[in-house]
Design a protein around this motif. Structure first.
Motif, PDB file in Angstrom:
ATOM      1  N   GLN A  24      17.672 111.153  81.029  1.00 52.65           N
ATOM      2  CA  GLN A  24      18.309 111.891  81.963  1.00 52.65           C
ATOM      3  C   GLN A  24      19.141 112.974  81.094  1.00 52.65           C
ATOM      4  O   GLN A  24      19.782 112.455  80.173  1.00 52.65           O
ATOM      5  CB  GLN A  24      19.080 111.251  82.769  1.00 52.65           C
ATOM      6  CG  GLN A  24      18.117 110.650  84.118  1.00 52.65           C
ATOM      7  CD  GLN A  24      19.121 109.860  85.081  1.00 52.65           C
ATOM      8  OE1 GLN A  24      20.454 110.066  85.021  1.00 52.65           O
ATOM      9  NE2 GLN A  24      18.665 109.309  86.004  1.00 52.65           N
ATOM     10  N   CYS A  25      19.189 114.092  81.712  1.00 51.01           N
ATOM     11  CA  CYS A  25      20.101 115.168  81.013  1.00 51.01           C
ATOM     12  C   CYS A  25      21.553 114.873  81.339  1.00 51.01           C
ATOM     13  O   CYS A  25      21.789 113.940  82.240  1.00 51.01           O
ATOM     14  CB  CYS A  25      19.539 116.588  81.292  1.00 51.01           C
ATOM     15  SG  CYS A  25      20.081 116.555  83.119  1.00 51.01           S
ATOM     16  N   VAL A  26      22.351 115.295  80.517  1.00 46.09           N
ATOM     17  CA  VAL A  26      23.647 115.063  80.421  1.00 46.09           C
ATOM     18  C   VAL A  26      24.312 115.367  82.098  1.00 46.09           C
ATOM     19  O   VAL A  26      25.004 114.295  82.537  1.00 46.09           O
ATOM     20  CB  VAL A  26      24.636 115.882  79.494  1.00 46.09           C
ATOM     21  CG1 VAL A  26      26.061 115.719  79.749  1.00 46.09           C
ATOM     22  CG2 VAL A  26      23.946 115.316  78.210  1.00 46.09           C
ATOM     23  N   PRO A  27      24.232 116.780  82.634  1.00 40.92           N
ATOM     24  CA  PRO A  27      24.560 116.856  83.921  1.00 40.92           C
ATOM     25  C   PRO A  27      24.246 115.664  84.935  1.00 40.92           C
ATOM     26  O   PRO A  27      24.940 115.121  85.556  1.00 40.92           O
ATOM     27  CB  PRO A  27      23.735 118.276  84.446  1.00 40.92           C
ATOM     28  CG  PRO A  27      23.699 118.829  83.141  1.00 40.92           C
ATOM     29  CD  PRO A  27      23.225 117.652  82.180  1.00 40.92           C
ATOM     30  N   CYS A  28      22.826 115.331  84.773  1.00 41.27           N
ATOM     31  CA  CYS A  28      22.497 114.224  85.829  1.00 41.27           C
ATOM     32  C   CYS A  28      23.185 112.756  85.487  1.00 41.27           C
ATOM     33  O   CYS A  28      23.449 112.107  86.449  1.00 41.27           O
ATOM     34  CB  CYS A  28      20.829 113.921  85.944  1.00 41.27           C
ATOM     35  SG  CYS A  28      20.001 115.399  86.412  1.00 41.27           S
ATOM     36  N   GLN A  29      23.208 112.688  84.156  1.00 35.98           N
ATOM     37  CA  GLN A  29      24.170 111.497  83.986  1.00 35.98           C
ATOM     38  C   GLN A  29      25.741 111.397  84.317  1.00 35.98           C
ATOM     39  O   GLN A  29      25.862 110.177  84.770  1.00 35.98           O
ATOM     40  CB  GLN A  29      24.102 111.262  82.361  1.00 35.98           C
ATOM     41  CG  GLN A  29      22.943 110.661  81.610  1.00 35.98           C
ATOM     42  CD  GLN A  29      23.094 110.866  80.452  1.00 35.98           C
ATOM     43  OE1 GLN A  29      24.132 110.678  79.699  1.00 35.98           O
ATOM     44  NE2 GLN A  29      21.975 111.228  79.433  1.00 35.98           N
ATOM     45  N   PRO A  39      12.107 120.922  87.982  1.00 38.51           N
ATOM     46  CA  PRO A  39      11.755 120.292  86.678  1.00 38.51           C
ATOM     47  C   PRO A  39      12.720 120.734  85.509  1.00 38.51           C
ATOM     48  O   PRO A  39      12.664 122.086  85.533  1.00 38.51           O
ATOM     49  CB  PRO A  39      10.341 120.617  86.263  1.00 38.51           C
ATOM     50  CG  PRO A  39       9.700 120.851  87.757  1.00 38.51           C
ATOM     51  CD  PRO A  39      11.062 121.304  88.481  1.00 38.51           C
ATOM     52  N   HIS A  40      13.326 119.745  84.762  1.00 38.44           N
ATOM     53  CA  HIS A  40      14.072 120.382  83.665  1.00 38.44           C
ATOM     54  C   HIS A  40      14.002 119.554  82.705  1.00 38.44           C
ATOM     55  O   HIS A  40      13.735 118.187  82.760  1.00 38.44           O
ATOM     56  CB  HIS A  40      15.515 120.669  83.906  1.00 38.44           C
ATOM     57  CG  HIS A  40      16.148 119.786  84.789  1.00 38.44           C
ATOM     58  ND1 HIS A  40      16.283 119.267  86.119  1.00 38.44           N
ATOM     59  CD2 HIS A  40      16.970 118.697  84.093  1.00 38.44           C
ATOM     60  CE1 HIS A  40      16.764 118.089  86.363  1.00 38.44           C
ATOM     61  NE2 HIS A  40      17.499 117.701  85.252  1.00 38.44           N
ATOM     62  N   PRO A  41      14.123 119.726  81.223  1.00 44.53           N
ATOM     63  CA  PRO A  41      14.258 118.892  80.343  1.00 44.53           C
ATOM     64  C   PRO A  41      15.324 117.987  80.200  1.00 44.53           C
ATOM     65  O   PRO A  41      16.423 118.323  80.438  1.00 44.53           O
ATOM     66  CB  PRO A  41      14.159 119.693  78.882  1.00 44.53           C
ATOM     67  CG  PRO A  41      14.733 121.099  79.321  1.00 44.53           C
ATOM     68  CD  PRO A  41      14.427 121.218  80.738  1.00 44.53           C
ATOM     69  N   ASN A  62      10.730 115.739  80.300  1.00 47.69           N
ATOM     70  CA  ASN A  62      11.568 116.102  81.336  1.00 47.69           C
ATOM     71  C   ASN A  62      12.462 114.977  81.705  1.00 47.69           C
ATOM     72  O   ASN A  62      12.148 113.956  81.564  1.00 47.69           O
ATOM     73  CB  ASN A  62      10.598 116.301  82.731  1.00 47.69           C
ATOM     74  CG  ASN A  62      10.337 117.591  83.069  1.00 47.69           C
ATOM     75  OD1 ASN A  62      10.750 118.620  82.324  1.00 47.69           O
ATOM     76  ND2 ASN A  62       9.612 117.848  84.144  1.00 47.69           N
ATOM     77  N   CYS A  63      13.488 115.406  82.390  1.00 50.71           N
ATOM     78  CA  CYS A  63      14.762 114.372  82.701  1.00 50.71           C
ATOM     79  C   CYS A  63      13.772 113.543  83.814  1.00 50.71           C
ATOM     80  O   CYS A  63      13.110 113.851  84.498  1.00 50.71           O
ATOM     81  CB  CYS A  63      15.637 115.427  83.570  1.00 50.71           C
ATOM     82  SG  CYS A  63      17.150 114.396  84.307  1.00 50.71           S
ATOM     83  N   ALA A  64      14.487 112.380  83.730  1.00 51.41           N
ATOM     84  CA  ALA A  64      13.853 111.345  84.484  1.00 51.41           C
ATOM     85  C   ALA A  64      14.629 111.313  86.007  1.00 51.41           C
ATOM     86  O   ALA A  64      14.234 110.256  86.758  1.00 51.41           O
ATOM     87  CB  ALA A  64      13.951 110.120  83.714  1.00 51.41           C
ATOM     88  N   CYS A  65      15.403 112.165  86.249  1.00 52.37           N
ATOM     89  CA  CYS A  65      16.237 111.995  87.436  1.00 52.37           C
ATOM     90  C   CYS A  65      15.365 112.264  88.462  1.00 52.37           C
ATOM     91  O   CYS A  65      14.607 113.295  88.138  1.00 52.37           O
ATOM     92  CB  CYS A  65      17.410 112.864  87.428  1.00 52.37           C
ATOM     93  SG  CYS A  65      18.678 112.753  88.667  1.00 52.37           S
ATOM     94  N   ASP A  66      15.648 111.953  89.832  1.00 52.50           N
ATOM     95  CA  ASP A  66      15.084 112.355  91.052  1.00 52.50           C
ATOM     96  C   ASP A  66      14.994 114.001  91.249  1.00 52.50           C
ATOM     97  O   ASP A  66      14.004 114.328  91.785  1.00 52.50           O
ATOM     98  CB  ASP A  66      15.488 111.843  92.171  1.00 52.50           C
ATOM     99  CG  ASP A  66      15.201 110.338  92.338  1.00 52.50           C
ATOM    100  OD1 ASP A  66      14.114 110.045  91.666  1.00 52.50           O
ATOM    101  OD2 ASP A  66      15.669 109.486  93.044  1.00 52.50           O
ATOM    102  N   CYS A  67      16.101 114.694  90.861  1.00 47.45           N
ATOM    103  CA  CYS A  67      16.119 116.154  90.807  1.00 47.45           C
ATOM    104  C   CYS A  67      15.349 116.741  89.870  1.00 47.45           C
ATOM    105  O   CYS A  67      15.378 117.979  90.011  1.00 47.45           O
ATOM    106  CB  CYS A  67      17.585 116.459  90.973  1.00 47.45           C
ATOM    107  SG  CYS A  67      18.461 116.800  89.360  1.00 47.45           S
ATOM    108  N   ALA A  68      14.729 116.169  89.112  1.00 46.31           N
ATOM    109  CA  ALA A  68      13.941 116.693  88.238  1.00 46.31           C
ATOM    110  C   ALA A  68      12.316 116.638  88.636  1.00 46.31           C
ATOM    111  O   ALA A  68      11.310 117.113  88.123  1.00 46.31           O
ATOM    112  CB  ALA A  68      13.839 116.349  86.718  1.00 46.31           C
TER     113      ALA A  68
HETATM  114 ZN   LIG Z   1      18.583 116.197  84.898  1.00 47.00          ZN
END
Ligand SMILES: [Zn+2]
Ligand SMILES: [Zn+2]
Length: 72
Positions: A24-29, A39-41, A62-68
């Motif tokens: 997951q990207c840092v913001p999602c973490q 979709p975002h890396p 891509n980020c593995a978060c649901d928001c991606a």
């Molecule tokens: Zn993310």
């Protein structure tokens, strides 16, 4: 981090899977998810810099978060 992500990470750390797929990207973490699923890396500038500094390939995926995820 849900169980599926955890298992994938463990598998990746043990060499069983590519590690790029379940990050997951840092913001999602930190819970700062996109208000609208987009979709975002997962890799940020720091990750790319770290990869370059350690001789690893540039992070992709891509980020593995649901928001991606946009498929509904
Ligand atoms: Zn993310
Ligand atoms: Zn998110």
């Amino acid at each position: 981090m849900d169980d599926t992500t955890r298992e994938a990470l463990v598998a990746a750390l043990q060499g069983g899977a590519p590690i790029v797929c379940y990050a997951q990207c840092v913001p999602c973490q930190f819970g700062q998810c996109r208000p609208t699923p987009t979709p975002h890396p997962w890799a940020g500038p720091d990750d790319i810099e770290h990869a370059a500094a350690t001789g690893r390939p540039e992070p992709t995926g891509n980020c593995a978060c649901d928001c991606a995820r946009v498929e509904s």
